[in-house]
Each structure stands twice: as structure tokens, then as C-alpha cells.
Design a protein around this motif. Structure first.
Motif, PDB file in Angstrom:
ATOM      1  N   PHE A   1      13.826   3.482   6.157  1.00  0.00           N
ATOM      2  CA  PHE A   1      12.131   3.004   6.242  1.00  0.00           C
ATOM      3  C   PHE A   1      11.980   1.848   6.850  1.00  0.00           C
ATOM      4  O   PHE A   1      13.050   0.590   6.175  1.00  0.00           O
TER       5      PHE A   1
ATOM      6  N   TYR B   1       9.124  -0.708   5.906  1.00  0.00           N
ATOM      7  CA  TYR B   1       7.610  -1.320   5.602  1.00  0.00           C
ATOM      8  C   TYR B   1       7.322  -2.452   5.918  1.00  0.00           C
ATOM      9  O   TYR B   1       8.182  -3.815   6.523  1.00  0.00           O
TER      10      TYR B   1
ATOM     11  N   GLN C   1       4.107  -5.808   5.751  1.00  0.00           N
ATOM     12  CA  GLN C   1       3.459  -6.558   4.939  1.00  0.00           C
ATOM     13  C   GLN C   1       1.716  -7.522   6.205  1.00  0.00           C
ATOM     14  O   GLN C   1       2.755  -8.515   5.550  1.00  0.00           O
TER      15      GLN C   1
ATOM     16  N   ARG D   1      -1.447  -5.148   1.196  1.00  0.00           N
ATOM     17  CA  ARG D   1      -0.289  -4.297   0.352  1.00  0.00           C
ATOM     18  C   ARG D   1       0.875  -4.412   1.315  1.00  0.00           C
ATOM     19  O   ARG D   1       0.537  -3.845   2.691  1.00  0.00           O
ATOM     20  N   LEU D   2       2.125  -4.249   0.631  1.00  0.00           N
ATOM     21  CA  LEU D   2       3.107  -3.562   1.358  1.00  0.00           C
ATOM     22  C   LEU D   2       2.785  -1.800   1.957  1.00  0.00           C
ATOM     23  O   LEU D   2       2.619  -1.197   0.863  1.00  0.00           O
TER      24      LEU D   2
ATOM     25  N   LEU E   1       3.898   1.635   4.671  1.00  0.00           N
ATOM     26  CA  LEU E   1       5.376   2.257   5.447  1.00  0.00           C
ATOM     27  C   LEU E   1       5.215   2.333   6.632  1.00  0.00           C
ATOM     28  O   LEU E   1       3.443   2.272   7.229  1.00  0.00           O
TER      29      LEU E   1
ATOM     30  N   TYR F   1      10.164  -5.337   6.084  1.00  0.00           N
ATOM     31  CA  TYR F   1      10.863  -5.296   5.264  1.00  0.00           C
ATOM     32  C   TYR F   1      11.697  -4.012   5.723  1.00  0.00           C
ATOM     33  O   TYR F   1      10.998  -3.488   5.322  1.00  0.00           O
TER      34      TYR F   1
ATOM     35  N   PHE G   1      13.421   2.239  -3.256  1.00  0.00           N
ATOM     36  CA  PHE G   1      13.998   1.507  -2.234  1.00  0.00           C
ATOM     37  C   PHE G   1      14.641   0.157  -2.555  1.00  0.00           C
ATOM     38  O   PHE G   1      14.563  -0.244  -3.990  1.00  0.00           O
TER      39      PHE G   1
ATOM     40  N   PHE H   1      15.188  -2.978  -0.902  1.00  0.00           N
ATOM     41  CA  PHE H   1      14.200  -3.641  -0.049  1.00  0.00           C
ATOM     42  C   PHE H   1      15.439  -4.791   0.371  1.00  0.00           C
ATOM     43  O   PHE H   1      16.094  -5.355  -0.149  1.00  0.00           O
TER      44      PHE H   1
END
Lengths: 114, 109
Positions: B34, B36, B38, B43-44, B46, B86, B97, B99
Motif C-alpha cells: 500500500f 499511504y 499524509q 490524517r494518514l 490510503l 509512506y 502495516f 510503515f
């Protein structure tokens, strides 16, 4: 759109004190997670929670940490006796399922231990 | 042990230029990968996952099992793409996850 919420946004505590960080996951989600991010470092997994019990935890999640879902909505992270090195941003996340389901993150709680 | 590396802490490109954010992983089996993102003060969230093979906000990522890479690409960067990115494989010992350290992308006007 539903969101994960976290309170407080910033918590300052003295070393040795107990803190409880609160999270309200998205209502139909079944899996809950805590992550932390020490300033300048990467996001690290702490623990996952499903069906009222811990399903996975990392080495960071030692006996000083505990999680609870005290009612149908809140998901809490307790640190029993905080240390300076616990200062970090703590993120809660939730997902409807495991595996490749998207995890939705909260805005985080900044914990400062003095 | 599972590892994920993102070699660039900071990547600056000009608006309209192509961008590639590198991610390499070290995992047994077939991890799910994945990205991600930010954005500032958000917020973080997807961005995309490799199994869906989709393009989100013009970004794509191809899983290269031979090189164990999952680089994120966009042909023409926009200023609103400035954010922390990330790379996040799902850990093979569970479903949480792991990261990467993150790459801060700065798109200059």
C-alpha cells in the motif's frame, strides 16, 4: 463521511503517571489498531484488536501498555507508568476487515512526557 | 525480518515534472503493498494498494517482485501533491502495516 476520532489532541503528563488515550473507531468497523510515531521517526505498529481481544502486538507493546474497548464505541490505549521515551504521536486506526481492507486513521494524539 | 526502505527522506520536484517515490521491501511470501499519504495537518489516508491496480490522483505503483520494489509514480506533479508518502506492506506475521520511514514530497511552483 465517517471518521475515526481521537481525544485529546495533545496530552502532557509527568514521567511515571498513567495516561489513557481515547479513540472512537468508525461504527461498523471490527478491527482496531494503535500505532505511534516518535518525532522524526517512522510510524510503528503497536497493537491490533478484534473481538474484544488483542490479535497482534509488537515488541514495543510491553506490560506498560494495555488496550480496552470499554463500551461499544470507545477504544482506549493505556500507558501505566509513562517514560520520557513514550513521547510520540499515537494514531488509532480501524478497518472493516483484515487483510487488504483499508485502515482508516484518526488524527492522532500527541503525548508529551516531561 | 521484514523491512521496507524509502531511500529519499525529501524529494523536491517542479510542478509538471515526473515524480517517482521509491520503495523497496524485504519480505517472505507475497506481501500486500500500500501507499499511504499524509497531507499537511491531515490524517494518514490510503492512496492506493497494489492489488487494485488503480490510479488515484494520477499516481500509480507497480509491484516488481524481482526487484522487490513498489515505486510510486506520477507523470506530472501538482503542487497539491506535496505531502508525506509512506510505503506500507502488510506484515507477514499478521495483518498490521509496517510503515516505511516516509518520503516528503515537495512540489515547487
Amino acid at each position: 463521511e465517517p471518521e475515526v476520532t481521537q481525544t485529546p489532541s495533545h496530552q502532557v503528563t509527568q514521567m511515571g503517571q498513567e495516561v489513557i488515550l481515547r479513540c472512537v473507531p468508525i461504527s461498523n468497523h471490527l478491527y482496531f489498531y494503535w500505532y505511534r510515531q516518535i518525532l522524526g521517526q517512522k510510524v510503528e505498529f503497536l497493537v491490533s484488536f478484534y473481538n474484544n481481544e488483542i490479535s497482534e502486538k509488537s515488541e514495543i507493546f510491553d506490560d506498560q501498555f494495555s488496550v480496552e474497548r470499554p463500551d461499544g464505541s470507545n477504544f482506549t490505549l493505556k500507558i501505566r507508568s509513562t517514560k520520557l521515551e513514550d513521547s510520540a504521536m499515537y494514531f488509532c486506526a480501524s478497518s472493516v476487515g483484515r487483510s487488504s481492507y483499508e485502515q482508516y486513521f484518526g488524527p492522532g494524539t500527541r503525548l508529551t512526557v516531561t | 525480518a521484514q523491512r521496507v526502505t524509502q531511500p529519499e527522506k525529501l524529494l523536491s520536484v517542479f510542478k509538471g515534472a515526473p515524480v517517482e517515490l521509491k520503495c523497496n521491501y524485504s519480505y517472505s511470501g507475497s506481501p500486500e503493498l500500500f501507499w499511504y499519504v499524509q497531507y499537511s495537518r491531515q490524517r494518514l489516508q490510503l492512496l492506493l494498494r497494489h492489488i487494485s491496480r488503480e490510479s488515484i490522483k494520477g499516481f500509480t505503483a507497480d509491484l516488481n517482485k524481482g526487484e522487490t520494489s513498489f515505486h510510486l509514480k506520477k507523470p506530472f506533479a501538482q503542487e497539491e501533491d506535496s505531502a508525506m508518502y509512506y510505503c506500507a506492506p502488510l506484515a507477514d506475521y499478521g495483518q498490521n502495516f509496517v510503515f516505511g520511514p516516509g518520503t516528503r514530497l515537495s512540489v515547487l511552483p
